[in-house]
Design a protein around this motif. Structure first.
Motif, mmCIF file in Angstrom:
data_model
loop_
_atom_site.group_PDB
_atom_site.id
_atom_site.type_symbol
_atom_site.label_atom_id
_atom_site.label_comp_id
_atom_site.label_asym_id
_atom_site.label_seq_id
_atom_site.Cartn_x
_atom_site.Cartn_y
_atom_site.Cartn_z
ATOM 1 N N HIS A 1 0.847 -1.203 0.000
ATOM 2 C CA HIS A 1 0.000 0.000 0.000
ATOM 3 C C HIS A 1 0.883 1.254 0.000
ATOM 4 C CE1 HIS A 1 -3.737 2.050 0.379
ATOM 5 N NE2 HIS A 1 -3.717 2.302 1.669
ATOM 6 N N SER B 1 -5.188 6.013 -0.770
ATOM 7 C CA SER B 1 -6.363 6.818 -1.180
ATOM 8 C C SER B 1 -6.531 6.900 -2.700
ATOM 9 C CB SER B 1 -6.299 8.239 -0.603
ATOM 10 O OG SER B 1 -6.260 8.199 0.790
ATOM 11 N N HIS C 1 -10.516 -1.254 6.024
ATOM 12 C CA HIS C 1 -9.331 -0.865 6.795
ATOM 13 C C HIS C 1 -9.467 -1.446 8.193
ATOM 14 C CE1 HIS C 1 -10.112 2.340 3.845
ATOM 15 N NE2 HIS C 1 -8.805 2.360 3.712
#
Ligand SMILES: [Zn+2]
Length: 270
Positions: free
Chosen positions: A85, A126, A222
């Motif tokens: 990520h 994001s 998450h």
């Protein structure tokens, strides 16, 4: 086209972006480090997914992996795919290209050193990866074979207006890479804010809408979304920009929703 096993083997692709609540760039500033037991939350995720026979892909932030290497190793050993990520959750388009490249390679290496296996997938923080060839080429050069950084709905911060529903191949001078976009049915619905706030009957209808079009739904969540009452538990310890209250509202609801959706898919009802 490369697609990960966790995608190919299940009727939904389950993904979790593994980061701390402090890492999310959503106007939340803790006065001190929040006492959240992330390894315990990841164990809960493992139990929930396994209960319905699912394995997930965990897109882990490099800085998170440095803090909690055992939790990452544990997920890997339990059969979840470990993917990247990025390093620190800063938006990609706000960083100089070369800095992003260096940090992303570092984040990949941190994960590979922990799991002692190659890391093949990348999801930008994001959904902030610019839809430009040089970024995909850099990912290929780093050894990534797929990315899931594409949110086909433009918001104030992220997303893209190009309409892609199915995974697609991007050819770069250094080789090919698959991009697996988040499907939508008019609107995104299968993660984050949308998954927590839309009425359940609408969520179920949107999952059906995507499945009926032979598109695989992708759940994205998450760790902090799996923690009930995040805001009320920690509100006194954080400064939260009012504009972002909804971003963290209704946490804990996600886990109930996932369970209901997984149940339906596991039974083949959808
Ligand atoms: Zn993230």
């Amino acid at each position: 086209m490369y697609l990960p096993d966790t995608y190919l083997q299940h009727p939904i692709w389950l993904t979790i972006d593994v980061e701390r609540v402090e890492d999310a760039n959503f106007g939340i500033t803790p006065k001190k480090e929040l006492a959240i037991d992330y390894p315990a939350i990841l164990d809960k995720w493992d139990e929930l997914t396994l209960r319905y026979g699912f394995r997930s892909t965990a897109f882990v932030l490099g800085s998170f992996a440095r803090r909690f290497p055992h939790a990452v190793q544990n997920l890997h050993q339990k059969g979840h795919e470990i993917a990247s990520h990025g390093y620190d959750h800063q938006l990609v388009y706000q960083k100089p290209f070369e800095v992003w490249k260096k940090e992303t390679a570092l984040a990949k290496k941190i994960l590979e050193d922990i799991i002692e296996a190659p890391v093949l997938g990348y999801r930008s923080p994001s959904w902030s990866l610019p839809f430009e060839k040089r970024y995909y080429e850099a990912l290929v050069e780093m050894g990534f074979v797929y990315s899931s950084s594409y949110f086909p709905f433009k918001t104030y911060m992220y997303g893209n207006t190009i309409d892609k529903k199915h995974p697609f191949v991007i050819a770069t001078p250094s080789g090919e890479i698959t991009e697996i976009p988040i499907p939508k049915c008019f609107i995104p619905f299968s993660g984050g804010f949308y998954m927590r706030m839309l009425p359940l009957f609408i969520t179920k209808r949107l999952f059906r809408c995507v499945t009926n079009q032979k598109i695989k739904p992708i759940i994205y969540t998450h760790p902090y979304e799996l923690l009930p009452n995040l805001l009320s538990r920690f509100l006194s310890q954080v400064r939260l920009d009012k504009a972002y209250v909804l971003t963290f509202a209704n946490t804990g609801e996600s886990i109930k929703r996932f369970e209901l959706i997984l149940q339906e898919y596991a039974k083949g009802k959808v």
